[in-house]
Every structure is written in structure tokens, then in C-alpha cells.
Design a protein around this motif. Structure first.
Motif, short mmCIF file in Angstrom:
data_model
loop_
_atom_site.label_atom_id
_atom_site.label_comp_id
_atom_site.label_asym_id
_atom_site.label_seq_id
_atom_site.Cartn_x
_atom_site.Cartn_y
_atom_site.Cartn_z
N GLY A 1 140.51 46.10 57.27
CA GLY A 1 141.47 45.30 56.54
C GLY A 1 142.22 46.10 55.49
N CYS A 2 143.14 45.43 54.84
CA CYS A 2 143.97 46.06 53.82
C CYS A 2 143.12 46.44 52.61
CB CYS A 2 145.09 45.11 53.41
SG CYS A 2 146.15 45.76 52.09
N ARG A 3 143.25 47.68 52.17
CA ARG A 3 142.43 48.13 51.05
C ARG A 3 142.88 47.54 49.71
NH1 ARG A 3 142.40 54.19 52.13
NH2 ARG A 3 142.31 53.33 54.23
N PHE A 4 144.07 46.94 49.68
CA PHE A 4 144.54 46.29 48.45
C PHE A 4 144.14 44.80 48.41
CE2 PHE A 4 148.12 44.49 45.82
CZ PHE A 4 147.75 45.10 44.64
N LEU A 5 143.51 44.31 49.47
CA LEU A 5 143.19 42.89 49.60
C LEU A 5 142.46 42.29 48.39
CD1 LEU A 5 143.05 40.30 51.33
CD2 LEU A 5 140.96 41.22 52.37
N PRO A 6 141.41 42.93 47.83
CA PRO A 6 140.68 42.29 46.72
C PRO A 6 141.53 42.06 45.47
CG PRO A 6 139.38 44.07 47.69
CD PRO A 6 140.78 44.19 48.25
N ARG A 7 142.68 42.72 45.38
CA ARG A 7 143.51 42.61 44.17
C ARG A 7 144.89 41.99 44.47
NH1 ARG A 7 143.48 48.57 41.71
NH2 ARG A 7 144.21 47.49 39.82
N CYS A 8 145.10 41.59 45.70
CA CYS A 8 146.44 41.14 46.11
C CYS A 8 146.65 39.65 45.83
CB CYS A 8 146.65 41.43 47.59
SG CYS A 8 148.31 41.01 48.17
N PRO A 9 147.78 39.27 45.22
CA PRO A 9 148.07 37.87 44.95
C PRO A 9 148.73 37.13 46.11
CG PRO A 9 149.76 39.20 43.95
CD PRO A 9 148.79 40.16 44.60
N ILE A 10 149.13 37.84 47.18
CA ILE A 10 149.87 37.20 48.29
C ILE A 10 149.20 37.47 49.63
CG2 ILE A 10 152.09 37.24 47.07
CD1 ILE A 10 152.82 39.70 48.80
N SER A 11 147.89 37.71 49.64
CA SER A 11 147.21 38.05 50.88
C SER A 11 147.21 36.88 51.86
CB SER A 11 145.78 38.50 50.59
OG SER A 11 145.06 37.45 49.97
N GLU A 12 147.07 37.22 53.14
CA GLU A 12 146.99 36.22 54.21
C GLU A 12 145.80 36.58 55.09
OE1 GLU A 12 150.25 37.88 57.32
OE2 GLU A 12 151.07 37.13 55.42
N PRO A 13 145.33 35.68 55.97
CA PRO A 13 144.12 35.93 56.76
C PRO A 13 144.14 37.24 57.54
CG PRO A 13 144.76 33.64 56.96
CD PRO A 13 145.86 34.32 56.18
N ARG A 14 145.30 37.61 58.05
CA ARG A 14 145.40 38.83 58.84
C ARG A 14 145.01 40.08 58.02
NH1 ARG A 14 151.10 41.02 61.46
NH2 ARG A 14 150.23 42.83 62.57
N CYS A 15 145.22 40.02 56.73
CA CYS A 15 144.97 41.18 55.86
C CYS A 15 143.50 41.58 55.84
CB CYS A 15 145.44 40.89 54.44
SG CYS A 15 147.21 40.51 54.31
N SER A 16 142.59 40.63 56.11
CA SER A 16 141.17 40.95 56.09
C SER A 16 140.69 41.57 57.41
CB SER A 16 140.35 39.70 55.79
OG SER A 16 140.54 38.72 56.81
N ARG A 17 141.53 41.50 58.43
CA ARG A 17 141.14 42.02 59.75
C ARG A 17 141.79 43.34 60.09
NH1 ARG A 17 142.70 36.67 60.92
NH2 ARG A 17 144.53 37.48 62.03
#
Length: 324
Positions: free
Chosen positions: A288-304
């Protein structure tokens, strides 16, 4: 020396990686790889200033040092003036180093306190066998004048100078071999604001006079905006956005870049900010996206999936599913 077209690339970095092992111990039963740089690619044109920006620990300085082979990369390719630097042996690399230099961040620890200033600047000339003694002395005097100091300063020791003057000495040392390319590793971050402006103006004057190419590493966005032609934003070892300086500061697309630009001492009501309560471990190998834990606009795809750096408009690259 052949003349290169203005739009030609002097430095080309492709898939650059640098992994460090954490080692094993009582509290760490198995060694883990810290991905300081994880697949970075960019190019720097002749006479261009390329800004590399990111928070402390993101891999900016490691990137600069890997390009110069002060640190050996784990993988990837670095081409300088069309030559593959990573294929060079020790002697070929020594000869090539005359064309590539570095200005270090700390003007206090980067100068040998036991050496006089003239000896510090002359040392690269001696190592590379440039000129006789009288010629080297004249070169040192000219370099001191070029960076705003006086020839008589050469008989003093580094501790007799201010931080700004010491950085000028470091710049003179970097210029001693008449390089084409200089890595400026946060060269003004340890200086007062007024002195920062003086050093930045000096770097610009030297670039115009000598036709230098800079990789300017910094976490100070205003400095980069003033100095750089193009800018790349780095986060946890990867580039998340790259474009011209004007476009980065006017039309940033990645949420991390937007957060850097919008950073203020106190939060603005209703404005989305990066989350600062959890900075992931650099050895984290989750998908997944390495910025995910700090991102304010993440979506489900970002974790995969981890987004790739793709071109979204001419010369503008971004690694974000929501912003692309």
C-alpha cells in the motif's frame, strides 16, 4: 571540452535504491532492511538547479551521496555526462570525482579544525595533482576572492570564522577542481536567515558565472522556490511528486506536497492536515501507499497498492491515486 545543449541531461538517476541492515540483537532476533532509498528516478539538465525536498529522514542526503558514490547504492543506475558511474573502478572514479563535488550541511564539522583554510582548499588540488605549488597558491587565493573572502584569510583556522564564512570556505573547496556538478546538501539550514540569503545569492552568482549544475537538497521550501528550476518531493525513500518549481508551488497535487506548502504553526479550521501522531517505521514492509497513515484523502485502494510516479501533465509527475 565539448559543448552540451542546454536541455541535455548531465545527471540521470534510474531506479536508485539504498537499503541498510538493522542488524541482529537480543531485542531484534532477525535483521531487517531499512529502505532509505527505494527506486528513485530523475534527471538533472546542464546548468539547472534541481531541488530535492522532504522532511528529515526521508532519504534526501542519502540520494545525493549515492549519486556521488560516497555511499554505495544497493541497486539502480547513475549516469553522469553519459557515463555509468556505478561501473567505474576505484581509479576511474577518482578521476571522475573532479567533475562532481559536494557542499555539506554543517559548516562546523565539515572543515578539519587542524588545517588552515588555504590547506583545506588546496587539498583537492594536491590529491588530483593539479598544478605546481605556486599555481595552487594562486588558485586558492582566487577561490577565496570568488566566494567573498580575502587571500589573507587563508592563514587562519576554521574556528576563527563565523558559520556563514565557514560555508563559503566549503564552497571554495568544492570549486577547487572546477566541477560541472555540485550536490548542495542543505548548505544553508545551519545558518541564520540573513546569512542564508547571502549564501544563496553566492550560489546563484557562481552558477551563472561558471555554468554549474546543482542538486539542491533542502527541507526549506522558500529556499527551493527561490533557487530551483525543477523540484521533486520525497517521502520515505520515494519521490511522490515532481514538476517545475512554479507548478509545484502553484498547483501541487500530492497531499504530502500540499501539506508541506500549507504548513503553519497553528491549524486552520476546516483545513486538512497530515497526521503527525504516527510516522511509520522505515523498515515497515506492508503493501500500500507509504503515506497512508498520515493522508487526509486516502481511499480503500491505497491500502492495497502503492501508487507509481506517473505523468499527469507535461513535466508534472505525481504518485497518488486520488490526485492523478
Amino acid at each position: 571540452m565539448s559543448q552540451q545543449p542546454e536541455n541535455a541531461s548531465l545527471v540521470e538517476v534510474t531506479g536508485l535504491k539504498k537499503y541498510f541492515s538493522t542488524g541482529q540483537g537480543i531485542l531484534r532476533p532477525r535483521a531487517e532492511a531499512v529502505k532509505a532509498i527505494d527506486g528513485v528516478s530523475f534527471s538533472i539538465k546542464h546548468r539547472e538547479t534541481f531541488g530535492l525536498v522532504g522532511e528529515s529522514g526521508c532519504g534526501k542526503s542519502t540520494t545525493g551521496r549515492c549519486i556521488l558514490r560516497l555511499i554505495e547504492p544497493t541497486a539502480g543506475q547513475v549516469r553522469f555526462d553519459g557515463k555509468d558511474l556505478l561501473s567505474f573502478g576505484r581509479e576511474d572514479l577518482r578521476r571522475q570525482r573532479g567533475h562532481m563535488q559536494i557542499i555539506f550541511q554543517d559548516p562546523y564539522s565539515s572543515l578539519d579544525p587542524r588545517m588552515k583554510v588555504r590547506d583545506i582548499i588546496e587539498e583537492p588540488l594536491i590529491v588530483h595533482r593539479r598544478g605546481k605549488r605556486k599555481e595552487r597558491e594562486e588558485t586558492v587565493n582566487q577561490l577565496l576572492l570568488k566566494v567573498g573572502l580575502k587571500p589573507e584569510h587563508g592563514i587562519r583556522y576554521p574556528h576563527e570564522f563565523s558559520g556563514g564564512q565557514r560555508q563559503r570556505i566549503g564552497i571554495a573547496r568544492a570549486l577547487a577542481l572546477s566541477p560541472k556538478f555540485i550536490v548542495c546538501d542543505e548548505p544553508v539550514s545551519a545558518l541564520d536567515v540573513s546569512v542564508q540569503a547571502q549564501v544563496i545569492n553566492l550560489l546563484q552568482e557562481l552558477q551563472e558565472e561558471l555554468g554549474l549544475t546543482y542538486l539542491f537538497i533542502s527541507h526549506g521550501l522558500p529556499v527551493v522556490q527561490h533557487l530551483a528550476n525543477r523540484v521533486a518531493i520525497m517521502y520515505r525513500g520515494r519521490l511522490v511528486e515532481a514538476a517545475t518549481a512554479a507548478e509545484i508551488f502553484q498547483k501541487a497535487l500530492h497531499p504530502y506536497t500540499q501539506a508541506l506548502l500549507a504548513a503553519v504553526p497553528t491549524p486552520i479550521p476546516g483545513q486538512k492536515h497530515i497526521k503527525r501522531d504516527k510516522v511509520p517505521d522505515r523498515s515497515d514492509t506492508k503493501t500500500g501507499c507509504r503515506f497512508l497513515p498520515r493522508c487526509p484523502i486516502s481511499e480503500p485502494r491505497c491500502s492495497r497498492e502503492e501508487p507509481e510516479l506517473i505523468q499527469v501533465s507535461p513535466g508534472h509527475y505525481v504518485a497518488c491515486f486520488a490526485s492523478a
